[in-house]
Write a protein that holds these residues in place. Structure first.
Motif, PDB file in Angstrom:
ATOM      1  N   PRO A 173     -54.221  14.863  47.896  1.00 36.74           N
ATOM      2  CA  PRO A 173     -52.873  15.422  47.704  1.00 36.74           C
ATOM      3  C   PRO A 173     -52.843  16.896  48.080  1.00 36.74           C
ATOM      4  O   PRO A 173     -53.855  17.589  48.048  1.00 36.74           O
ATOM      5  CB  PRO A 173     -52.630  15.213  46.205  1.00 36.74           C
ATOM      6  N   THR A 174     -51.674  17.310  48.361  1.00 34.92           N
ATOM      7  CA  THR A 174     -51.474  18.726  48.680  1.00 34.92           C
ATOM      8  C   THR A 174     -51.408  19.540  47.405  1.00 34.92           C
ATOM      9  O   THR A 174     -51.286  19.012  46.297  1.00 34.92           O
ATOM     10  CB  THR A 174     -50.186  18.898  49.487  1.00 34.92           C
ATOM     11  N   ASP A 175     -51.475  20.842  47.555  1.00 38.99           N
ATOM     12  CA  ASP A 175     -51.373  21.721  46.388  1.00 38.99           C
ATOM     13  C   ASP A 175     -50.017  21.588  45.704  1.00 38.99           C
ATOM     14  O   ASP A 175     -49.923  21.654  44.470  1.00 38.99           O
ATOM     15  CB  ASP A 175     -51.600  23.179  46.825  1.00 38.99           C
ATOM     16  N   GLU A 176     -48.967  21.402  46.508  1.00 39.56           N
ATOM     17  CA  GLU A 176     -47.634  21.242  45.927  1.00 39.56           C
ATOM     18  C   GLU A 176     -47.557  19.978  45.084  1.00 39.56           C
ATOM     19  O   GLU A 176     -46.967  19.957  43.992  1.00 39.56           O
ATOM     20  CB  GLU A 176     -46.559  21.225  47.021  1.00 39.56           C
ATOM     21  N   GLU A 177     -48.164  18.886  45.612  1.00 39.13           N
ATOM     22  CA  GLU A 177     -48.154  17.642  44.856  1.00 39.13           C
ATOM     23  C   GLU A 177     -48.951  17.770  43.571  1.00 39.13           C
ATOM     24  O   GLU A 177     -48.552  17.259  42.515  1.00 39.13           O
ATOM     25  CB  GLU A 177     -48.727  16.517  45.716  1.00 39.13           C
ATOM     26  N   ILE A 178     -50.088  18.463  43.640  1.00 42.10           N
ATOM     27  CA  ILE A 178     -50.890  18.669  42.427  1.00 42.10           C
ATOM     28  C   ILE A 178     -50.106  19.467  41.398  1.00 42.10           C
ATOM     29  O   ILE A 178     -50.073  19.139  40.204  1.00 42.10           O
ATOM     30  CB  ILE A 178     -52.214  19.369  42.781  1.00 42.10           C
ATOM     31  N   GLU A 179     -49.445  20.534  41.842  1.00 46.23           N
ATOM     32  CA  GLU A 179     -48.650  21.343  40.917  1.00 46.23           C
ATOM     33  C   GLU A 179     -47.509  20.538  40.325  1.00 46.23           C
ATOM     34  O   GLU A 179     -47.181  20.653  39.139  1.00 46.23           O
ATOM     35  CB  GLU A 179     -48.116  22.577  41.649  1.00 46.23           C
ATOM     36  N   ARG A 180     -46.881  19.691  41.148  1.00 49.13           N
ATOM     37  CA  ARG A 180     -45.776  18.873  40.653  1.00 49.13           C
ATOM     38  C   ARG A 180     -46.261  17.872  39.606  1.00 49.13           C
ATOM     39  O   ARG A 180     -45.639  17.687  38.568  1.00 49.13           O
ATOM     40  CB  ARG A 180     -45.106  18.132  41.815  1.00 49.13           C
ATOM     41  N   VAL A 181     -47.400  17.226  39.883  1.00 44.25           N
ATOM     42  CA  VAL A 181     -47.959  16.268  38.917  1.00 44.25           C
ATOM     43  C   VAL A 181     -48.323  16.967  37.616  1.00 44.25           C
ATOM     44  O   VAL A 181     -48.053  16.465  36.506  1.00 44.25           O
ATOM     45  CB  VAL A 181     -49.181  15.553  39.527  1.00 44.25           C
ATOM     46  N   VAL A 182     -48.945  18.135  37.712  1.00 43.43           N
ATOM     47  CA  VAL A 182     -49.300  18.891  36.513  1.00 43.43           C
ATOM     48  C   VAL A 182     -48.057  19.282  35.727  1.00 43.43           C
ATOM     49  O   VAL A 182     -47.998  19.190  34.495  1.00 43.43           O
ATOM     50  CB  VAL A 182     -50.133  20.134  36.888  1.00 43.43           C
ATOM     51  N   ALA A 183     -47.004  19.718  36.461  1.00 44.20           N
ATOM     52  CA  ALA A 183     -45.760  20.103  35.789  1.00 44.20           C
ATOM     53  C   ALA A 183     -45.118  18.917  35.092  1.00 44.20           C
ATOM     54  O   ALA A 183     -44.628  19.019  33.961  1.00 44.20           O
ATOM     55  CB  ALA A 183     -44.796  20.724  36.813  1.00 44.20           C
ATOM     56  N   GLU A 184     -45.106  17.753  35.777  1.00 52.03           N
ATOM     57  CA  GLU A 184     -44.525  16.563  35.162  1.00 52.03           C
ATOM     58  C   GLU A 184     -45.322  16.136  33.933  1.00 52.03           C
ATOM     59  O   GLU A 184     -44.750  15.743  32.914  1.00 52.03           O
ATOM     60  CB  GLU A 184     -44.478  15.426  36.184  1.00 52.03           C
ATOM     61  N   ALA A 185     -46.654  16.187  34.044  1.00 51.32           N
ATOM     62  CA  ALA A 185     -47.481  15.829  32.892  1.00 51.32           C
ATOM     63  C   ALA A 185     -47.247  16.794  31.737  1.00 51.32           C
ATOM     64  O   ALA A 185     -47.153  16.392  30.565  1.00 51.32           O
ATOM     65  CB  ALA A 185     -48.954  15.821  33.292  1.00 51.32           C
ATOM     66  N   HIS A 186     -47.117  18.083  32.052  1.00 51.25           N
ATOM     67  CA  HIS A 186     -46.849  19.073  31.006  1.00 51.25           C
ATOM     68  C   HIS A 186     -45.496  18.813  30.355  1.00 51.25           C
ATOM     69  O   HIS A 186     -45.359  18.869  29.127  1.00 51.25           O
ATOM     70  CB  HIS A 186     -46.893  20.476  31.619  1.00 51.25           C
ATOM     71  N   ALA A 187     -44.481  18.532  31.197  1.00 46.59           N
ATOM     72  CA  ALA A 187     -43.151  18.263  30.654  1.00 46.59           C
ATOM     73  C   ALA A 187     -43.153  17.003  29.801  1.00 46.59           C
ATOM     74  O   ALA A 187     -42.543  16.957  28.723  1.00 46.59           O
ATOM     75  CB  ALA A 187     -42.139  18.131  31.798  1.00 46.59           C
ATOM     76  N   ALA A 188     -43.856  15.949  30.288  1.00 44.44           N
ATOM     77  CA  ALA A 188     -43.919  14.708  29.521  1.00 44.44           C
ATOM     78  C   ALA A 188     -44.637  14.927  28.191  1.00 44.44           C
ATOM     79  O   ALA A 188     -44.205  14.449  27.138  1.00 44.44           O
ATOM     80  CB  ALA A 188     -44.622  13.623  30.339  1.00 44.44           C
ATOM     81  N   GLY A 189     -45.745  15.684  28.236  1.00 51.84           N
ATOM     82  CA  GLY A 189     -46.468  15.972  27.001  1.00 51.84           C
ATOM     83  C   GLY A 189     -45.631  16.799  26.048  1.00 51.84           C
ATOM     84  O   GLY A 189     -45.614  16.564  24.837  1.00 51.84           O
ATOM     85  N   HIS A 190     -44.902  17.773  26.594  1.00 48.95           N
ATOM     86  CA  HIS A 190     -44.034  18.601  25.748  1.00 48.95           C
ATOM     87  C   HIS A 190     -42.939  17.765  25.118  1.00 48.95           C
ATOM     88  O   HIS A 190     -42.642  17.898  23.919  1.00 48.95           O
ATOM     89  CB  HIS A 190     -43.437  19.729  26.589  1.00 48.95           C
ATOM     90  N   ALA A 191     -42.326  16.871  25.925  1.00 51.82           N
ATOM     91  CA  ALA A 191     -41.262  16.015  25.399  1.00 51.82           C
ATOM     92  C   ALA A 191     -41.797  15.086  24.337  1.00 51.82           C
ATOM     93  O   ALA A 191     -41.171  14.883  23.283  1.00 51.82           O
ATOM     94  CB  ALA A 191     -40.627  15.215  26.544  1.00 51.82           C
TER      95      ALA A 191
END
Length: 245
Positions: A66-84
């Protein structure tokens, strides 16, 4: 000057040719035309092809990474899901705890309100008792004042006592307050004498009341006794009334 003899044109000039730059110089002049014996220039050697398995693995690795953008997006989604998820869990836990606290506070408030209701009921009952006692006392004072202002009210009472006790033998005796006795003698003296009644003064009696005796029989028509009967008729205990006084 020219001597008129023609010269060889080949010695006058030579044809110029572009030198070959893709092979090292040999020290031989490159002015002459190329000969057929010179080997043709060789094409650069082509790179040897890689094995098919390695090419596919490299291509697959290039596609899978994956690209760096995809990695950052996955990390952000995981963070948002964990926060929710954490927020939802915390909200549910806080809501449950809040409901528990609210129920506990509601139970305490219900107890306080019940105690207050009982206290108010007790106060209301106490106020009602005082009001009733006050009303009875006012009525008593009004009655006594009426008897003082209208002493002739004793006459119907004496007539009622006379009819309640019919003498068969002996002499009935009527006890009255001295003031009432004088009034009764003046108004009912003849009637009482005809029935063989004797009027006796009794200063211990309250004006407005009387007592009749005949042998072992007695009629108590004193003010206090009549008043006690009145309050008993309305459901008031005389002992309670004395406690309220």
């Amino acid at each position: 000057m020219s001597d008129g003899t023609p010269r060889d044109k080949s010695t006058a000039y030579r044809r110029w040719q572009v030198a070959v730059f893709d092979r090292p110089a040999t020290g031989i002049p490159a002015a002459g035309p190329p000969t057929d014996s010179a080997p043709p220039p060789q094409a650069p050697a082509a790179a040897s092809p890689e094995p098919a398995g390695q090419t596919d693995a490299a291509a697959e690795a290039a596609v899978a990474r994956p690209t760096d953008e995809e990695i950052e997006r996955v990390v952000a989604e995981a963070h948002a899901a964990g926060h929710a998820a954490g927020y939802a869990a915390g909200y549910a836990a806080g809501q449950a705890e809040g409901l528990g606290d609210a129920r506990a506070e509601a139970a305490k408030l219900a107890i306080v309100l019940d105690n207050l209701r009982q206290a108010v009921a007790g106060i209301e009952q106490e106020i009602a008792d005082h009001l009733l006692a006050l009303a009875i006392e006012i009525a008593n004072q009004v009655m006594r004042q009426s008897l003082r202002l209208q002493p002739e009210l004793i006459l119907p009472l004496v007539r009622e006592a006379m009819t309640a006790l019919h003498p068969h033998q002996g002499q009935p005796q009527l006890f009255l307050h001295p003031d009432d006795a004088a009034l009764v003698r003046a108004r009912l003296g003849e009637q009482l004498a005809h029935g063989n009644w004797r009027i006796s003064d009794d200063s211990t009696l309250t004006a407005g009341g009387c007592r009749v005796e005949l042998g072992a029989s007695e009629v108590d028509a004193t003010v206090e006794t009549r008043w006690r009967r009145v309050i008993e008729a309305i459901g008031v205990n005389p002992e309670w009334l004395r406690e309220q006084a």
